[in-house]
Motif scaffolding. Structure first.
Motif, mmCIF file in Angstrom:
data_model
loop_
_atom_site.group_PDB
_atom_site.id
_atom_site.type_symbol
_atom_site.label_atom_id
_atom_site.label_comp_id
_atom_site.label_asym_id
_atom_site.label_seq_id
_atom_site.Cartn_x
_atom_site.Cartn_y
_atom_site.Cartn_z
ATOM 1 N N GLY A 11 25.945 89.555 -79.170
ATOM 2 C CA GLY A 11 26.688 88.732 -78.646
ATOM 3 C C GLY A 11 26.074 87.559 -78.168
ATOM 4 O O GLY A 11 25.274 87.601 -77.976
ATOM 5 N N PRO A 12 27.190 87.677 -77.017
ATOM 6 C CA PRO A 12 26.580 86.377 -75.961
ATOM 7 C C PRO A 12 26.022 88.007 -74.621
ATOM 8 O O PRO A 12 26.012 88.363 -74.225
ATOM 9 C CB PRO A 12 27.555 86.197 -75.244
ATOM 10 N N ARG A 13 24.965 86.384 -74.551
ATOM 11 C CA ARG A 13 24.392 86.691 -72.714
ATOM 12 C C ARG A 13 25.474 88.090 -71.677
ATOM 13 O O ARG A 13 26.053 87.351 -71.221
ATOM 14 C CB ARG A 13 22.810 85.921 -72.549
ATOM 15 N N SER A 14 25.125 88.748 -71.017
ATOM 16 C CA SER A 14 25.698 89.129 -70.302
ATOM 17 C C SER A 14 25.460 88.654 -68.864
ATOM 18 O O SER A 14 23.879 88.447 -68.887
ATOM 19 C CB SER A 14 25.209 90.352 -70.042
ATOM 20 N N PRO A 15 26.466 88.405 -67.688
ATOM 21 C CA PRO A 15 25.941 87.532 -66.709
ATOM 22 C C PRO A 15 24.724 88.792 -65.957
ATOM 23 O O PRO A 15 24.871 88.400 -64.704
ATOM 24 C CB PRO A 15 27.326 87.617 -66.037
ATOM 25 N N ARG A 16 24.940 89.714 -66.132
ATOM 26 C CA ARG A 16 24.272 91.057 -65.558
ATOM 27 C C ARG A 16 22.979 90.485 -64.608
ATOM 28 O O ARG A 16 22.093 89.547 -66.223
ATOM 29 C CB ARG A 16 24.349 92.325 -65.945
ATOM 30 N N PRO A 17 21.511 91.033 -63.929
ATOM 31 C CA PRO A 17 20.921 90.925 -63.742
ATOM 32 C C PRO A 17 19.840 90.877 -64.938
ATOM 33 O O PRO A 17 20.206 91.886 -65.655
ATOM 34 C CB PRO A 17 20.865 91.952 -62.524
ATOM 35 N N GLY A 18 18.625 90.163 -65.745
ATOM 36 C CA GLY A 18 17.979 90.084 -66.890
ATOM 37 C C GLY A 18 19.239 89.516 -67.857
ATOM 38 O O GLY A 18 18.265 89.811 -68.955
ATOM 39 N N ALA A 19 20.204 89.600 -67.658
ATOM 40 C CA ALA A 19 20.808 88.574 -69.196
ATOM 41 C C ALA A 19 20.981 89.609 -70.671
ATOM 42 O O ALA A 19 20.376 89.040 -70.964
ATOM 43 C CB ALA A 19 20.934 87.271 -68.926
ATOM 44 N N PRO A 20 20.592 90.856 -70.144
ATOM 45 C CA PRO A 20 20.837 91.549 -71.281
ATOM 46 C C PRO A 20 21.990 90.735 -71.953
ATOM 47 O O PRO A 20 23.191 90.447 -72.113
ATOM 48 C CB PRO A 20 21.154 92.952 -70.886
ATOM 49 N N TYR A 21 21.362 91.100 -73.460
ATOM 50 C CA TYR A 21 22.679 91.093 -74.658
ATOM 51 C C TYR A 21 24.314 91.712 -74.557
ATOM 52 O O TYR A 21 23.357 92.870 -74.025
ATOM 53 C CB TYR A 21 22.458 91.420 -76.427
ATOM 54 N N ALA A 22 25.338 91.286 -74.770
ATOM 55 C CA ALA A 22 26.435 92.118 -75.026
ATOM 56 C C ALA A 22 26.730 92.404 -76.818
ATOM 57 O O ALA A 22 25.767 91.851 -77.035
ATOM 58 C CB ALA A 22 27.326 91.464 -74.830
ATOM 59 N N PHE A 23 27.019 93.077 -76.650
ATOM 60 C CA PHE A 23 27.609 93.907 -77.923
ATOM 61 C C PHE A 23 28.875 93.319 -78.713
ATOM 62 O O PHE A 23 29.791 93.546 -78.298
ATOM 63 C CB PHE A 23 26.578 95.033 -78.255
ATOM 64 N N VAL A 24 29.049 93.316 -79.989
ATOM 65 C CA VAL A 24 30.324 92.336 -80.152
ATOM 66 C C VAL A 24 30.341 93.210 -81.746
ATOM 67 O O VAL A 24 29.386 93.807 -82.234
ATOM 68 C CB VAL A 24 30.824 91.354 -80.704
ATOM 69 N N THR A 25 31.871 93.533 -82.902
ATOM 70 C CA THR A 25 31.667 94.201 -83.660
ATOM 71 C C THR A 25 31.405 92.874 -84.569
ATOM 72 O O THR A 25 31.737 91.319 -84.545
ATOM 73 C CB THR A 25 33.056 95.294 -84.005
ATOM 74 N N THR A 26 31.511 93.089 -85.539
ATOM 75 C CA THR A 26 31.054 92.235 -86.664
ATOM 76 C C THR A 26 31.990 92.348 -88.383
ATOM 77 O O THR A 26 33.404 93.602 -88.245
ATOM 78 C CB THR A 26 29.536 92.454 -87.599
ATOM 79 N N LYS A 27 32.314 91.158 -89.486
ATOM 80 C CA LYS A 27 32.778 91.210 -90.159
ATOM 81 C C LYS A 27 32.849 92.955 -91.227
ATOM 82 O O LYS A 27 33.272 93.612 -91.652
ATOM 83 C CB LYS A 27 32.388 90.327 -91.360
ATOM 84 N N THR A 28 31.754 93.291 -90.820
ATOM 85 C CA THR A 28 31.528 94.592 -91.670
ATOM 86 C C THR A 28 32.326 96.074 -91.520
ATOM 87 O O THR A 28 32.891 96.385 -92.136
ATOM 88 C CB THR A 28 29.737 94.683 -91.582
ATOM 89 N N PHE A 29 32.370 95.712 -90.048
ATOM 90 C CA PHE A 29 32.875 96.551 -89.154
ATOM 91 C C PHE A 29 34.358 96.870 -89.425
ATOM 92 O O PHE A 29 34.939 97.686 -90.120
ATOM 93 C CB PHE A 29 32.564 96.416 -87.359
ATOM 94 N N LEU A 30 35.014 95.816 -89.713
ATOM 95 C CA LEU A 30 36.244 94.886 -90.139
ATOM 96 C C LEU A 30 36.924 95.558 -91.204
ATOM 97 O O LEU A 30 37.206 96.011 -92.071
ATOM 98 C CB LEU A 30 37.324 93.273 -90.030
ATOM 99 N N ALA A 31 35.696 95.183 -92.372
ATOM 100 C CA ALA A 31 36.077 95.644 -93.876
ATOM 101 C C ALA A 31 35.778 97.570 -94.025
ATOM 102 O O ALA A 31 36.409 97.873 -94.536
ATOM 103 C CB ALA A 31 34.116 95.615 -94.298
ATOM 104 N N GLN A 32 34.871 97.793 -93.175
ATOM 105 C CA GLN A 32 34.243 99.414 -93.321
ATOM 106 C C GLN A 32 35.870 100.145 -92.685
ATOM 107 O O GLN A 32 36.183 100.892 -93.058
ATOM 108 C CB GLN A 32 33.431 99.833 -93.066
ATOM 109 N N PHE A 33 36.760 99.665 -91.265
ATOM 110 C CA PHE A 33 37.875 100.351 -91.554
ATOM 111 C C PHE A 33 38.599 99.775 -91.102
ATOM 112 O O PHE A 33 40.086 100.036 -91.252
ATOM 113 C CB PHE A 33 37.526 99.806 -89.503
#
Length: 232
Positions: A154-176
């Motif tokens: 997902g978006p970059r995290s404001p933490r040092p190094g700006a790592p990527y943050a993670f989000v769920t997907t449409k596949t997640f919604l469909a599977q659950f």
């Protein structure tokens, strides 16, 4: 040599010449055919292209579902659209006929824990997940969830190094079996009722729906996967 343009297909969506009952039946057939042929959930906007402007899609879907009662498959609402899905009771027969294991790999306990945390606290970076669990969440575990298509960067995290943050997907919604993230059990209500909290998450106690392994066919009967030393 110039390519010939493909002729445009003109579909009479209104069907004004048909009696109301026949018109409704034709709309039902069109909608079910479009959903049946699709490889992913079909949205309201797509279905609106094959029915009249005055057609109530919710009532139409309800009538299709009524006709499917007692059939081995059903029409479900997931990921912002509709799709056909075989009923759980027939999962063993389908796998036996195919001579293969389920297509969707069951999640390990560690994967389920991390996926649940991402679903509730997204966007969230791997370092934040590690802080939440009090142990490192491995890159391999994150990579495994990404390979299954249930999470994405997902978006970059404001933490040092700006790592990527993670989000769920449409596949997640469909599977659950969720139509949207609004269908997740309300975390504040679960906490107030004493049904969810950090201690319960760490103990592997999942709110309704999160024990599912994939697309509603069957649960995870495997022994819990052993976490990596010092991590998940």
């Amino acid at each position: 040599m110039a390519r010939r343009a493909k002729p445009e297909t003109t579909l009479d969506a209104e069907l004004a010449d048909l009696p109301p009952e026949l018109r409704w039946r034709e709309w039902m057939g069109r909608v079910e055919a479009v959903i049946f042929a699709a490889s992913e959930p079909v949205t309201r906007e797509v279905l609106a292209r094959v029915v009249g402007r005055d057609c109530n899609l919710d009532l139409l879907i309800a009538d299709i579902r009524d006709e499917l009662r007692g059939r081995p498959y059903e029409l479900v609402t997931v990921a912002g659209g509709w799709r056909h899905r075989t009923r759980k009771a027939f999962a063993d027969a389908i796998h036996a006929a195919a001579g293969s294991a389920p297509a969707v790999r069951p999640l390990s306990r560690s994967e389920s824990l991390v996926l649940m945390a991402i679903a509730y606290f997204q966007p969230i970076a791997r370092a934040e997940l590690s802080e939440f669990f009090g142990k490192e969440v491995s890159r391999d575990l994150i990579a495994g969830l990404r390979a299954l298509g249930v999470i994405a960067a997902g978006p970059r995290s404001p933490r040092p190094g700006a790592p990527y943050a993670f989000v769920t997907t449409k596949t997640f919604l469909a599977q659950f079996g969720f139509e949207s993230l609004r269908d997740l059990p309300d975390i504040e209500m679960l906490e107030d009722a004493g049904l969810l909290g950090k201690e319960k998450i760490l103990a592997g106690e999942f709110p309704g729906g999160f024990a599912a392994a994939g697309d509603g066919d069957e649960g995870d009967d495997r022994p819990d996967a052993a976490p990596e030393p010092g991590g998940l």
